[in-house]
Write an enzyme that holds these catalytic residues in place. Structure first.
Site, PDB file in Angstrom:
ATOM      1  N   ARG A  84      78.306  48.023   7.103  1.00 11.95           N
ATOM      2  CA  ARG A  84      77.025  48.366   7.713  1.00 11.95           C
ATOM      3  C   ARG A  84      76.678  49.833   7.521  1.00 11.95           C
ATOM      4  NH1 ARG A  84      74.761  44.423  11.220  1.00 11.95           N
ATOM      5  NH2 ARG A  84      73.095  45.917  11.573  1.00 11.95           N
ATOM      6  N   ASN A 125      59.814  49.768  18.149  1.00 10.37           N
ATOM      7  CA  ASN A 125      60.150  48.354  18.114  1.00 10.37           C
ATOM      8  C   ASN A 125      59.541  47.694  19.342  1.00 10.37           C
ATOM      9  OD1 ASN A 125      61.321  45.926  17.366  1.00 10.37           O
ATOM     10  ND2 ASN A 125      63.421  46.538  17.868  1.00 10.37           N
ATOM     11  N   THR A 126      59.393  46.377  19.285  1.00  5.66           N
ATOM     12  CA  THR A 126      58.951  45.630  20.455  1.00  5.66           C
ATOM     13  C   THR A 126      60.054  44.682  20.904  1.00  5.66           C
ATOM     14  OG1 THR A 126      57.958  43.852  19.146  1.00  5.66           O
ATOM     15  CG2 THR A 126      56.526  45.685  19.779  1.00  5.66           C
ATOM     16  N   HIS A 127      59.976  44.291  22.163  1.00 12.16           N
ATOM     17  CA  HIS A 127      60.944  43.348  22.719  1.00 12.16           C
ATOM     18  C   HIS A 127      60.226  42.429  23.696  1.00 12.16           C
ATOM     19  CE1 HIS A 127      64.782  41.767  24.036  1.00 12.16           C
ATOM     20  NE2 HIS A 127      64.388  41.931  25.281  1.00 12.16           N
ATOM     21  N   ASP A 133      66.508  53.802  19.711  1.00 13.18           N
ATOM     22  CA  ASP A 133      67.649  54.722  19.761  1.00 13.18           C
ATOM     23  C   ASP A 133      68.900  53.942  19.349  1.00 13.18           C
ATOM     24  OD1 ASP A 133      68.373  53.203  21.964  1.00 13.18           O
ATOM     25  OD2 ASP A 133      68.165  54.838  23.419  1.00 13.18           O
ATOM     26  N   ASP A 160      67.810  47.838  22.567  1.00 13.46           N
ATOM     27  CA  ASP A 160      66.614  47.800  23.424  1.00 13.46           C
ATOM     28  C   ASP A 160      66.698  48.797  24.585  1.00 13.46           C
ATOM     29  OD1 ASP A 160      65.797  45.659  21.781  1.00 13.46           O
ATOM     30  OD2 ASP A 160      66.763  44.191  23.077  1.00 13.46           O
TER      31      ASP A 160
END
Length: 198
Positions: free
Chosen positions: A68, A110-112, A144, A148
């Site tokens: 990764r 980002n969205t959650h 970050d 989330d």
């Protein structure tokens, strides 16, 4: 002086949020232009959506890299090549790592599908239903190193109906989530432009 902010959008699937951003950015007053769309998966519908609009695409599957860390470095280098002012994770199902955040931290959003900090992770709507909440929703946040956990930019509430299951609740959340994302990416872009104009 730039007239729009350069956006790179990262996706993993159908790209419905991407489509909404493409449509919004067709208006010069929106303040943002999508310069590239990247995915961690080949052959997803979102890449086709981008290509149909003449937007450059790239694919970086994690399986193509030793680990990764290497993938994160490659993602960072590839996104950097497009010189974005803002990076939008739109259904991107991978966590970005230290290399990426070292370059794009503070300007990746980002969205959650929950009202964070409640119900983070992969199953926000399911977890909200299991807990018995009467109101759920969606959150736009700055990415970050956590899952989330970044600073919240905006939230939208979505009522939980008595007959909701995970699918129906998630579908209604997605509609509100998409509108919030489009609205706030435009606001953030125009704010960046106002800063460069000073």
């Amino acid at each position: 002086m730039p007239t729009t902010v350069r956006l790179v959008v990262l996706i993993s699937g159908a790209g419905t949020n991407l489509q909404a951003l493409i449509e919004a950015s067709a208006d010069p007053a929106y303040g943002a232009t999508i310069v590239a769309v990247g995915s961690d998966r080949p052959d997803v519908e979102g890449l086709v959506r981008a290509q149909l609009h003449g937007i450059e695409t790239f694919v970086l599957p994690t399986a193509d890299f030793e680990d990764r860390v290497d993938w994160d470095i490659a993602l960072t280098e590839t996104v950097s090549s497009f010189e974005p002012g803002l990076v939008v994770l739109a259904g991107f199902m991978k966590l970005t790592g230290p290399a990426f955040l070292g370059v794009f931290g503070g300007r990746t959003v980002n969205t959650h599908p929950s009202l964070l900090p409640s119900f983070p992770g992969l199953h926000g709507p399911r977890d909200a239903l299991a807990y018995g909440v009467k109101v759920s929703g969606a959150t736009l946040f700055v990415v970050d190193e956590g899952v989330d956990t970044g600073p919240i930019i905006a939230q939208v509430a979505v009522p939980v109906l008595d007959d909701d299951d995970e699918a129906t609740l998630h579908e209604r959340i997605k509609v509100s989530e998409r509108a919030m994302l489009v609205d706030w990416v435009g606001r953030l872009a125009r704010k960046i432009l106002a800063g460069t104009a000073e």
